[in-house]
Design an enzyme around this catalytic site. Sequence first.
Site, PDB file in Angstrom:
ATOM      1  N   CYS A 112       0.390   2.199   8.552  1.00 20.74           N
ATOM      2  CA  CYS A 112       1.108   1.050   9.088  1.00 20.74           C
ATOM      3  C   CYS A 112       0.522  -0.316   8.736  1.00 20.74           C
ATOM      4  CB  CYS A 112       1.228   1.179  10.608  1.00 20.74           C
ATOM      5  SG  CYS A 112       1.577   2.840  11.137  1.00 20.74           S
ATOM      6  N   GLU A 134       0.829  -1.202   0.000  1.00 17.48           N
ATOM      7  CA  GLU A 134       0.000   0.000   0.000  1.00 17.48           C
ATOM      8  C   GLU A 134       0.865   1.254   0.000  1.00 17.48           C
ATOM      9  OE1 GLU A 134      -2.150  -0.886   3.486  1.00 17.48           O
ATOM     10  OE2 GLU A 134      -0.430  -0.604   4.774  1.00 17.48           O
ATOM     11  N   CYS A 174       8.228  -5.684  14.841  1.00 18.68           N
ATOM     12  CA  CYS A 174       7.846  -4.765  15.923  1.00 18.68           C
ATOM     13  C   CYS A 174       6.407  -5.094  16.334  1.00 18.68           C
ATOM     14  CB  CYS A 174       7.970  -3.316  15.458  1.00 18.68           C
ATOM     15  SG  CYS A 174       9.627  -2.911  14.867  1.00 18.68           S
ATOM     16  N   CYS A 186       3.646   8.382   0.822  1.00 18.15           N
ATOM     17  CA  CYS A 186       4.265   7.414   1.723  1.00 18.15           C
ATOM     18  C   CYS A 186       4.324   6.081   0.980  1.00 18.15           C
ATOM     19  CB  CYS A 186       3.417   7.309   2.988  1.00 18.15           C
ATOM     20  SG  CYS A 186       3.951   6.047   4.142  1.00 18.15           S
ATOM     21  N   CYS A 240       3.194  -2.930  15.317  1.00 15.85           N
ATOM     22  CA  CYS A 240       3.015  -2.565  13.902  1.00 15.85           C
ATOM     23  C   CYS A 240       2.281  -3.684  13.171  1.00 15.85           C
ATOM     24  CB  CYS A 240       4.381  -2.322  13.267  1.00 15.85           C
ATOM     25  SG  CYS A 240       4.316  -2.079  11.490  1.00 15.85           S
ATOM     26  N   CYS A 245       7.204  -7.307   6.271  1.00 15.17           N
ATOM     27  CA  CYS A 245       8.386  -6.766   6.944  1.00 15.17           C
ATOM     28  C   CYS A 245       8.914  -7.830   7.884  1.00 15.17           C
ATOM     29  CB  CYS A 245       8.025  -5.503   7.733  1.00 15.17           C
ATOM     30  SG  CYS A 245       9.450  -4.687   8.503  1.00 15.17           S
TER      31      CYS A 245
HETATM   32  N1  SAH Z   1      10.430  -0.003   8.934  1.00 14.86           N
HETATM   33  C1  SAH Z   1      10.581   1.420   8.950  1.00 14.86           C
HETATM   34  C2  SAH Z   1       9.512   2.182   8.184  1.00 14.86           C
HETATM   35  C3  SAH Z   1       8.084   1.760   8.276  1.00 14.86           C
HETATM   36  S1  SAH Z   1       6.972   2.299   9.503  1.00 14.86           S
HETATM   37  C4  SAH Z   1      10.633   1.910  10.370  1.00 14.86           C
HETATM   38  O1  SAH Z   1      10.322   1.154  11.277  1.00 14.86           O
HETATM   39  O2  SAH Z   1      11.042   3.052  10.590  1.00 14.86           O
HETATM   40  C5  SAH Z   1       6.984   4.021   9.678  1.00 14.86           C
HETATM   41  C6  SAH Z   1       6.817   4.443  11.139  1.00 14.86           C
HETATM   42  O3  SAH Z   1       5.522   4.064  11.667  1.00 14.86           O
HETATM   43  C7  SAH Z   1       7.845   3.799  12.064  1.00 14.86           C
HETATM   44  O4  SAH Z   1       8.348   4.768  12.944  1.00 14.86           O
HETATM   45  C8  SAH Z   1       7.007   2.779  12.804  1.00 14.86           C
HETATM   46  O5  SAH Z   1       7.591   2.419  14.026  1.00 14.86           O
HETATM   47  C9  SAH Z   1       5.689   3.502  12.951  1.00 14.86           C
HETATM   48  N2  SAH Z   1       4.562   2.637  13.292  1.00 14.86           N
HETATM   49  C10 SAH Z   1       4.365   1.354  12.940  1.00 14.86           C
HETATM   50  N3  SAH Z   1       3.214   0.888  13.464  1.00 14.86           N
HETATM   51  C11 SAH Z   1       2.659   1.907  14.130  1.00 14.86           C
HETATM   52  C12 SAH Z   1       1.443   2.058  14.884  1.00 14.86           C
HETATM   53  N4  SAH Z   1       0.597   1.040  15.025  1.00 14.86           N
HETATM   54  N5  SAH Z   1       1.190   3.264  15.431  1.00 14.86           N
HETATM   55  C13 SAH Z   1       2.055   4.296  15.284  1.00 14.86           C
HETATM   56  N6  SAH Z   1       3.204   4.214  14.589  1.00 14.86           N
HETATM   57  C14 SAH Z   1       3.510   3.041  14.038  1.00 14.86           C
END
Ligand code: SAH
Length: 375
Positions: free
Chosen positions: A365, A114, A138, A127, A141, A134
């Site tokens: 996300c 997406e 985390c 974006c 996420c 991935c």
């Molecule tokens: N893998 C990379 C980029 C993708 S996510 C990274 O981790 O930086 C982009 C941002 O969104 C990252 O800072 C990630 O930690 C954050 N993110 C992911 N899931 C989220 C959620 N449920 N709520 C808020 N931020 C989130």
Amino acid sequence: MEILPLTPTRPAPALSGGRPALPPQHLADLDLAGRQAVMAGLGQPTYRAKQVSSHYFGRLVRDPAAMTDLPAATRDPITQRLLPTLLTPVRENTCDGGATRKALWRLHDGALVESVLMGYPDRVTVCVSSQAGCGMACPFCATGQAGLTRNLSTAEIVDQVVYLAAVAASGAVSGAPRRLSHVVFMGMGEPLANYSRVIAAVRRLCAPPPEGLGLSQRHLTVSTVGLVPAIRRLAGEDLSVTLALSLHAPDDDLRDELVPVNQRWKVAEVLDAAWEYAGRTGRRVSVEYAMIRDVNDQPWRADLLGRLLAGRMAHVNLIPLNPTPGSRWDASPKPVEREFVRRLRAAGVAATVRDTRGREIDGACGQLAAAEVAS
Ligand code: SAH
């Protein structure tokens, strides 16, 4: 650069036939010289490389049928070699009064990714996803839950941007300029785990037309969980893109859990690499911090973060947690968020709270792709 093994890893999804296939080559995978070589191989005059590139990057035309100045007899071979269909739209949603639009794509092998287009009074941002899924796991996420399917090709990344740049150019984003100006690698995937393709995409997005899209490097942001060797390598690329570091905790105990790659590269190491990036590029690092209620939002963590960042070329971007379905976590209450910001600022650290664009269309996300898989 290959995906780095992590402890603990989540198993990658089972894939028949071994290594998942990248899509066929597309002109956005190649620089202009590479496209000219393909044309020569097709027995075409090399100026056709510029002609097709001008359609794609200059006029944002992706459909070969609309490239009416290509002689009919040459269109098919050129289409096959340089303009294969990479992204098939599955769904497009808009919200925020038409200022946010989310696109869900199916790739040639059925993988879903997406992208989000966001209009603001002074700029338009796309974006993009850099991987299908991935591998960074985390736990807050949505994308991290399903594991990695595969890396995207350079052209699969660039084509997301070109498609949405055309949407913006058509005037479809309310209250925003028509010209796309900013790209953030904050969609699905860990950009620095798909290093060479992401760097090639950055170069293509910034090359002047017709070789590329002509964006300013300073208007691109590459976001990472903190793959230290890759951050150091990026610092040596002679690019001036913004580095965003997804820190989410100032202490190793908590960061080991929230960003599992921290088990390999600790907070101190990742910040060292970030300061090297800032020092070599002159660019302030954007420290991303998702505010998770009663998990990472305590005053003492704000103070610790303030001490780690004080006097550094950093800006903290607080992201209200976007709760993923079934997650035990929630966003921090607004007063807690305000106190966190106040403490950071008192420590002399710049901090802002990110707006929450696209929430109602699962704009953040990995949630839309996750919903599609679930259905
Ligand atoms: N893998 C990379 C980029 C993708 S996510 C990274 O981790 O930086 C982009 C941002 O969104 C990252 O800072 C990630 O930690 C954050 N993110 C992911 N899931 C989220 C959620 N449920 N709520 C808020 N931020 C989130």
